[in-house]
Design a protein around this motif. Sequence first.
Motif, PDB file in Angstrom:
ATOM      1  N   THR A  66       6.326  35.797  64.911  1.00  0.00           N
ATOM      2  CA  THR A  66       7.415  35.575  63.679  1.00  0.00           C
ATOM      3  C   THR A  66       8.590  34.774  64.097  1.00  0.00           C
ATOM      4  N   ARG A  67       8.543  34.282  65.487  1.00  0.00           N
ATOM      5  CA  ARG A  67       9.958  33.871  66.068  1.00  0.00           C
ATOM      6  C   ARG A  67       9.617  32.291  65.699  1.00  0.00           C
ATOM      7  N   GLU A  68      10.566  31.419  65.320  1.00  0.00           N
ATOM      8  CA  GLU A  68      10.556  30.062  65.226  1.00  0.00           C
ATOM      9  C   GLU A  68      10.767  29.588  66.812  1.00  0.00           C
ATOM     10  N   GLU A  69      11.349  30.401  67.520  1.00  0.00           N
ATOM     11  CA  GLU A  69      11.387  29.686  68.777  1.00  0.00           C
ATOM     12  C   GLU A  69      10.955  30.683  69.938  1.00  0.00           C
ATOM     13  N   PRO A  70      10.512  30.579  71.186  1.00  0.00           N
ATOM     14  CA  PRO A  70      10.365  31.610  72.141  1.00  0.00           C
ATOM     15  C   PRO A  70      11.467  32.473  72.459  1.00  0.00           C
ATOM     16  N   PRO A  71      11.481  33.427  72.865  1.00  0.00           N
ATOM     17  CA  PRO A  71      12.344  34.304  73.420  1.00  0.00           C
ATOM     18  C   PRO A  71      12.987  33.489  74.817  1.00  0.00           C
ATOM     19  N   PRO A  72      14.455  33.776  75.027  1.00  0.00           N
ATOM     20  CA  PRO A  72      14.804  33.106  76.453  1.00  0.00           C
ATOM     21  C   PRO A  72      14.103  33.772  77.566  1.00  0.00           C
ATOM     22  N   ALA A  73      13.845  33.169  78.549  1.00  0.00           N
ATOM     23  CA  ALA A  73      13.438  33.793  79.785  1.00  0.00           C
ATOM     24  C   ALA A  73      14.670  34.328  80.639  1.00  0.00           C
ATOM     25  N   PRO A  74      14.191  35.638  80.915  1.00  0.00           N
ATOM     26  CA  PRO A  74      15.394  36.259  81.991  1.00  0.00           C
ATOM     27  C   PRO A  74      15.353  35.777  83.236  1.00  0.00           C
ATOM     28  N   ASP A  75      16.660  36.001  83.898  1.00  0.00           N
ATOM     29  CA  ASP A  75      16.756  35.452  85.285  1.00  0.00           C
ATOM     30  C   ASP A  75      15.622  36.124  85.848  1.00  0.00           C
ATOM     31  N   GLY A  76      14.621  35.387  86.804  1.00  0.00           N
ATOM     32  CA  GLY A  76      13.560  35.951  87.207  1.00  0.00           C
ATOM     33  C   GLY A  76      13.955  36.604  88.495  1.00  0.00           C
ATOM     34  N   HIS A  77      12.902  37.664  89.095  1.00  0.00           N
ATOM     35  CA  HIS A  77      13.132  38.344  90.068  1.00  0.00           C
ATOM     36  C   HIS A  77      12.508  37.409  91.452  1.00  0.00           C
ATOM     37  N   PRO A  78      13.615  37.122  92.287  1.00  0.00           N
ATOM     38  CA  PRO A  78      12.970  36.253  93.591  1.00  0.00           C
ATOM     39  C   PRO A  78      12.009  36.959  94.448  1.00  0.00           C
ATOM     40  N   ARG A  79      12.129  38.520  94.430  1.00  0.00           N
ATOM     41  CA  ARG A  79      11.428  39.308  95.338  1.00  0.00           C
ATOM     42  C   ARG A  79      10.518  40.233  94.612  1.00  0.00           C
ATOM     43  N   TRP A  80       9.533  41.087  95.034  1.00  0.00           N
ATOM     44  CA  TRP A  80       8.983  41.895  94.373  1.00  0.00           C
ATOM     45  C   TRP A  80       9.938  43.145  93.711  1.00  0.00           C
ATOM     46  N   VAL A  81       9.761  43.415  92.626  1.00  0.00           N
ATOM     47  CA  VAL A  81      10.597  44.561  91.728  1.00  0.00           C
ATOM     48  C   VAL A  81      10.246  45.864  92.554  1.00  0.00           C
ATOM     49  N   ARG A  82      11.404  46.400  92.932  1.00  0.00           N
ATOM     50  CA  ARG A  82      11.351  47.850  93.672  1.00  0.00           C
ATOM     51  C   ARG A  82      11.616  48.828  93.051  1.00  0.00           C
ATOM     52  N   SER A  83      12.572  48.630  91.881  1.00  0.00           N
ATOM     53  CA  SER A  83      12.783  49.763  90.948  1.00  0.00           C
ATOM     54  C   SER A  83      12.924  49.363  89.807  1.00  0.00           C
ATOM     55  N   LEU A  84      12.775  50.369  88.791  1.00  0.00           N
ATOM     56  CA  LEU A  84      12.576  49.944  87.393  1.00  0.00           C
ATOM     57  C   LEU A  84      13.184  51.339  86.671  1.00  0.00           C
ATOM     58  N   ALA A  85      13.851  51.157  85.542  1.00  0.00           N
ATOM     59  CA  ALA A  85      14.246  52.375  84.829  1.00  0.00           C
ATOM     60  C   ALA A  85      14.563  51.830  83.343  1.00  0.00           C
ATOM     61  N   LEU A  86      14.214  52.670  82.141  1.00  0.00           N
ATOM     62  CA  LEU A  86      14.503  52.143  80.936  1.00  0.00           C
ATOM     63  C   LEU A  86      15.620  53.216  80.640  1.00  0.00           C
ATOM     64  N   HIS A  87      16.435  52.296  79.715  1.00  0.00           N
ATOM     65  CA  HIS A  87      17.568  53.074  79.531  1.00  0.00           C
ATOM     66  C   HIS A  87      18.241  52.486  78.220  1.00  0.00           C
ATOM     67  N   ARG A  88      18.813  53.253  77.183  1.00  0.00           N
ATOM     68  CA  ARG A  88      19.544  52.433  76.168  1.00  0.00           C
ATOM     69  C   ARG A  88      20.973  51.936  76.527  1.00  0.00           C
ATOM     70  N   VAL A  89      21.172  50.668  76.370  1.00  0.00           N
ATOM     71  CA  VAL A  89      22.588  50.071  76.733  1.00  0.00           C
ATOM     72  C   VAL A  89      23.057  49.239  75.674  1.00  0.00           C
ATOM     73  N   ALA A  90      24.298  49.920  75.375  1.00  0.00           N
ATOM     74  CA  ALA A  90      24.769  49.361  74.046  1.00  0.00           C
ATOM     75  C   ALA A  90      23.812  49.425  72.746  1.00  0.00           C
ATOM     76  N   GLY A  91      23.086  50.196  72.588  1.00  0.00           N
ATOM     77  CA  GLY A  91      22.051  50.432  71.508  1.00  0.00           C
ATOM     78  C   GLY A  91      20.864  49.780  71.785  1.00  0.00           C
ATOM     79  N   ARG A  92      20.522  48.777  72.949  1.00  0.00           N
ATOM     80  CA  ARG A  92      19.271  48.392  73.259  1.00  0.00           C
ATOM     81  C   ARG A  92      18.648  48.857  74.369  1.00  0.00           C
ATOM     82  N   LEU A  93      17.396  49.113  73.945  1.00  0.00           N
ATOM     83  CA  LEU A  93      16.621  49.664  75.184  1.00  0.00           C
ATOM     84  C   LEU A  93      16.391  48.636  76.029  1.00  0.00           C
ATOM     85  N   CYS A  94      16.643  48.944  77.311  1.00  0.00           N
ATOM     86  CA  CYS A  94      16.721  47.961  78.475  1.00  0.00           C
ATOM     87  C   CYS A  94      15.987  48.336  79.760  1.00  0.00           C
TER      88      CYS A  94
END
Length: 383
Positions: A66-94
């Motif tokens: 449904t997007r007219e444009e692709p979503p912006p790409a996040p700043d990439g990880h230069p190394r392997w992802v070591r840790s990851l958590a999901l949490h709501r930040v200012a109402g957004r699941l991040c």
Amino acid sequence: MLNTPVVLSASDDDTMCCWDTRTGSLRDVLAGHTSGVTSAALTRVGTRPVAVTVSKDRTVRTWDTTREEPPPAPDGHPRWVRSLALHRVAGRLCAVTTCRDDRVRVIDAGNGELVANFETARNLPLNTAVPITAGDTTLIAAGGIQGHLILWDVRPPAGSPVGTSLGTADVVALSVLPRDGGGVRVIAGSSDGSVMIWYPGGRHPLREFVTRRHRTGDIACLAVAETGGEHLVVTGDFDGYVRVRSLRTADLVHTRRYGAPVRALATGTRGTDPCMAVGTADGEIRVLRLADAAVLLALRGHTAAVRSLTFARLGGEDVLFSGSADGTVRGWDLRDGDQTHRIDLPDIVQTVAHQETSLAIGYGREVSVFTPVTAQPRESRSQ
């Protein structure tokens, strides 16, 4: 794209293109696979049109058309992802990530937008980060090399972070708990086998919870759980020990040794029982009752080290998700240990996290977010 006829084309250049059939113009390029795309199709999930792609990288991905444009790409990880958590930040699941550089990245789990980027003042690589809601804001605690601990308040405008040092050993695992009367306490496990408790911004000094003199092996993972009104600290080490201690007194509640290094821990519930899950370097997973370490389930299927575990609740049932160096994420029904989900990734799975209806997976330098579906009712499962 709701009312526009489109054609999808899959390519060996790792992308899929979406074309407007009325004008022949290229509407979108969907990029994210790490190998050639072999098939593409359009379907609907409810009333929402989505594209589904299959790739040589052994993944199936869905895309919002449904997007007219692709979503912006996040700043990439230069190394392997070591840790990851999901949490709501200012109402957004991040997704809150580290990759052993000097940053904590906060990425919108819905559209991949980089929400925030926190950097250490001393440019010290970080191994792990844990978010927690405190009052009306979110705090992120992170730990890295040379015993470095730091705490950020994500509420803008971001003030100066609070930091401390535990010594020369690397911080490899964290848990964060709120304190009565405000503030938090950070439980940090180090590569020399010690565990410290830090009260950032408070008057309490660092508390030596487990000293190096009492260790048998370097800590690999750490979790905190509550049972019977008491907090328990669970640690796993490379010598195969899992120890459960009272957070209040540091007394040992029980210990268990495995025949392989312990690489992953998680705490949660199975029915009404508080329990813990232990993953080892030989690919085994055991679910134990937290109170007495009685083995409730043994889960087998991974062919390499289990690197991460997370409890979830799907369709009213308790599920455990596991990520492994064999490149798979598996979901286990905690009623009887049946495997109900499997996701194949193109790289080693370092970390998994579940929150609400989202499952986030860190593999290689990538983070992907899935919505795992509820397993079929038991009586209708194929045999």
